[in-house]
Design an enzyme around this catalytic site. Structure first.
Site, mmCIF file in Angstrom:
data_model
loop_
_atom_site.group_PDB
_atom_site.id
_atom_site.type_symbol
_atom_site.label_atom_id
_atom_site.label_comp_id
_atom_site.label_asym_id
_atom_site.label_seq_id
_atom_site.Cartn_x
_atom_site.Cartn_y
_atom_site.Cartn_z
ATOM 1 N N ARG A 84 0.857 -1.178 0.000
ATOM 2 C CA ARG A 84 0.000 0.000 0.000
ATOM 3 C C ARG A 84 0.896 1.231 0.000
ATOM 4 N NH1 ARG A 84 -2.163 3.208 4.577
ATOM 5 N NH2 ARG A 84 -3.918 4.391 3.767
ATOM 6 N N HIS A 128 -2.533 10.965 0.636
ATOM 7 C CA HIS A 128 -2.036 10.733 1.992
ATOM 8 C C HIS A 128 -1.367 12.037 2.445
ATOM 9 C CE1 HIS A 128 -0.735 7.333 4.904
ATOM 10 N NE2 HIS A 128 -0.426 8.476 5.503
ATOM 11 N N GLU A 173 -7.147 8.629 6.064
ATOM 12 C CA GLU A 173 -7.424 9.326 7.316
ATOM 13 C C GLU A 173 -7.825 10.787 7.133
ATOM 14 O OE1 GLU A 173 -4.393 8.803 10.246
ATOM 15 O OE2 GLU A 173 -4.449 6.621 10.150
ATOM 16 N N ASN A 304 -7.552 1.937 9.792
ATOM 17 C CA ASN A 304 -6.261 2.169 10.453
ATOM 18 C C ASN A 304 -6.492 2.178 11.953
ATOM 19 O OD1 ASN A 304 -5.275 2.515 7.901
ATOM 20 N ND2 ASN A 304 -4.641 4.649 8.166
ATOM 21 N N TYR A 306 -4.397 2.017 15.876
ATOM 22 C CA TYR A 306 -3.176 1.975 16.686
ATOM 23 C C TYR A 306 -3.446 1.801 18.176
ATOM 24 C CZ TYR A 306 -0.710 3.294 12.474
ATOM 25 O OH TYR A 306 -0.191 3.281 11.217
ATOM 26 N N GLU A 381 -3.646 -0.040 8.035
ATOM 27 C CA GLU A 381 -2.485 0.338 8.846
ATOM 28 C C GLU A 381 -2.643 -0.192 10.252
ATOM 29 O OE1 GLU A 381 -1.361 4.499 9.207
ATOM 30 O OE2 GLU A 381 -1.675 4.804 7.058
HETATM 31 C C1 FCB Z 1 -1.268 7.280 10.618
HETATM 32 C C2 FCB Z 1 -0.799 7.782 9.272
HETATM 33 C C3 FCB Z 1 0.539 7.230 8.851
HETATM 34 C C4 FCB Z 1 1.500 7.110 10.004
HETATM 35 C C5 FCB Z 1 0.860 6.389 11.159
HETATM 36 C C6 FCB Z 1 1.767 6.189 12.340
HETATM 37 O O1 FCB Z 1 -2.098 8.223 11.187
HETATM 38 O O2 FCB Z 1 -1.737 7.470 8.283
HETATM 39 O O3 FCB Z 1 1.033 8.042 7.822
HETATM 40 O O4 FCB Z 1 1.972 8.357 10.357
HETATM 41 O O5 FCB Z 1 -0.290 7.074 11.570
#
Ligand code: FCB
Length: 474
Positions: A84, A128, A173, A304, A306, A381
């Site tokens: 990607r 992006h 995002e 995405n 985290y 992500e």
């Molecule tokens: C996301 C972004 C990516 C990277 C990660 C850690 O928000 O899409 O570019 O910075 O976080």
């Protein structure tokens, strides 16, 4: 369940489950002034003193622009099934409108060919975050015309690469583009105006819809797939009695999540979002017919993820907390809901200070598939920053391996609960320019030495290789 419960090796994914890695143009390419590329808002922002840690810029970054072949070979060696990447709009249209810059397109054409030659599926993201500076000067995302310009750009990219790209993603995002770019000011272009942030939300949504229409009208590959990638806020109550945080959670869910999913997947802006933000804007920028344009069919929703976020309504007594996981900045990322407090969460943490919460990923996937049962999901992500070092030619990153392993377990559990999850892209292939944090945070499964630009696969890269080969969590 705590994060520590998500350890389980031996879980098997279906053979069709696509495993790969992700990057973004400004974060890795460098060569910002070559072959006709125009300036982007991130070039301008990173050159503005105080905006990026250490004054880092993407001028060189990983020099991927010149090392593409080496990086393609690396992907092949690692066994990735998909890659990607994002296309830099200012390489394709240096000022954001007008004729295509053939040299810019040629770079991505070579990249796509190089992937296909190596049996790696290309997943191309159109946006992006590197908006051509010329478009920002003309008003940026708060201006409606930017969405029209995006559609033109999508048509150019789709016509040039559409015979070969497997998967198209319009935006990455948009939450960050709108609220960090125009609300908090922590991201480029660094404006701090809540009304502009909300106008940006709508015009990004509109760009998604217009962009998909434009792509579909030019793409030559009949089985190409279309998608968008969103980052979701998975919310936790910040009060002992969860009822006390219900309003804060609803507000953040509306601004962060439903401001995008509702127009894109249901063709509406939710009433509570409009009500919460009524003191900031009247939403007159939404014109008749816009929501029909925004609600285009997609083949999957890119997710995405985290970490989670813990919120409550600030009672005005103790000093206000704002542990929202992003670099502190002067404006607000939450127009109309500034009273919401983001609390420090329970660890363990990554080097970003983000809490490690694989159960949040499982919960999110199950939630999305319940809410939108006919929309398949792909994790576009997930990954973690840690302070890695090369020692004797190797990088031992057990914490990243552990992080990835637990999140793959979460994904597997979601599939077992009936979620139509099709794939998983690890962020990131290479250590890179982490936006406001510059090069101080390393997310790669491959280490990059920023003096020599030498790439060294970390233990986590070898872990991914085994995972892909066996389709089984090591
Ligand atoms: C996301 C972004 C990516 C990277 C990660 C850690 O928000 O899409 O570019 O910075 O976080």
């Amino acid at each position: 369940m705590t994060a520590y419960d998500y350890r389980e090796s031996g879980l098997v994914f279906p053979p069709s489950f696509l495993i790969g890695s992700a990057t973004a143009s400004y974060q890795i390419e460098g060569a910002t002034q070559e072959d006709g590329r125009g300036p982007s808002i991130w070039d301008t922002f990173s050159r503005t003193p105080g905006k990026v840690v250490n004054g880092d810029t993407g001028d060189i970054a990983d020099d991927h622009y010149h090392r593409m072949d080496e990086d393609l070979d690396l992907m092949k060696r690692l066994g990735l099934e998909a890659y990607r990447f994002s296309i830099a709009w200012p390489r394709v249209q240096p000022t954001g409108s007008g004729a295509a810059n053939e040299k810019g397109l040629a770079f991505y054409s070579r990249l796509v060919d190089g992937l296909l030659e190596r049996g790696i599926r290309p997943i191309a993201t159109l946006y992006h975050w590197d908006l051509p500076q010329g478009l920002e000067d003309a008003g940026g995302w708060p201006a409606r015309d930017t969405a029209n310009r995006f559609a033109d750009y999508a048509a150019i990219a789709g016509a040039a690469l559409g015979d070969r790209v497997h998967t198209w993603t319009t935006l990455n995002e948009p939450w960050c583009s709108a609220y960090l770019g125009y609300g908090s000011g922590g991201h480029a272009p660094g404006r701090t105006n809540g009304a502009h942030a909300l106008a940006a939300v709508h015009h990004l949504n509109l760009a998604h819809g217009l962009g998909l229409q434009a792509l579909r009208s030019v793409v030559a590959k009949d089985d190409a797939e279309y998608s968008v990638t969103l980052n979701f806020h998975v919310l936790r109550p910040g009060t002992e009695d969860p009822a006390g945080s219900a309003d804060a959670m609803r507000r953040i869910d509306a601004l962060a999540n439903r401001a995008f999913t509702s127009p894109m997947l249901k063709g509406q802006y939710d009433y509570d979002l409009l009500a919460d933000t009524a003191g900031v804007t009247d939403w007159q920028f939404v014109q008749s017919g816009d929501l029909d344009v925004i609600k285009q069919p997609i083949d999957f929703l890119g997710v995405n993820y985290y970490s989670t976020a813990t919120v409550r309504t600030w009672d005005g007594a103790a000093p206000r907390q704002s542990a929202d996981g992003h670099k502190p900045s002067s404006g607000t990322a939450w127009p109309g809901s500034e009273q919401v407090e983001f609390l420090q969460q329970e660890g363990p943490y990554t080097a970003m200070g983000w809490n490690i919460a694989p159960e949040g990923l499982e919960e999110l996937l199950v939630h999305l598939s319940t809410e939108f049962p006919s929309t398949p999901l792909v994790i576009t992500e997930n990954g973690a920053a840690f302070d890695d070092e090369v020692v004797d030619g190797a990088v031992h990153d057990p914490k990243r391996v552990d992080y990835l392993s637990r999140h793959f377990v979460a994904a597997h559990r979601a599939i077992a609960r009936g979620v139509d999850l099709r794939g998983y892209m690890v962020w990131s292939l290479l250590d890179n320019f982490e936006w406001g944090y510059g090069f101080s945070k390393r997310f790669g499964i491959v280490h990059v030495d920023y003096d020599t630009l030498v790439r060294t696969p970390k233990d986590s890269a070898h872990w991914v290789t085994t995972l892909v080969r066996e389709k089984r969590i090591p």
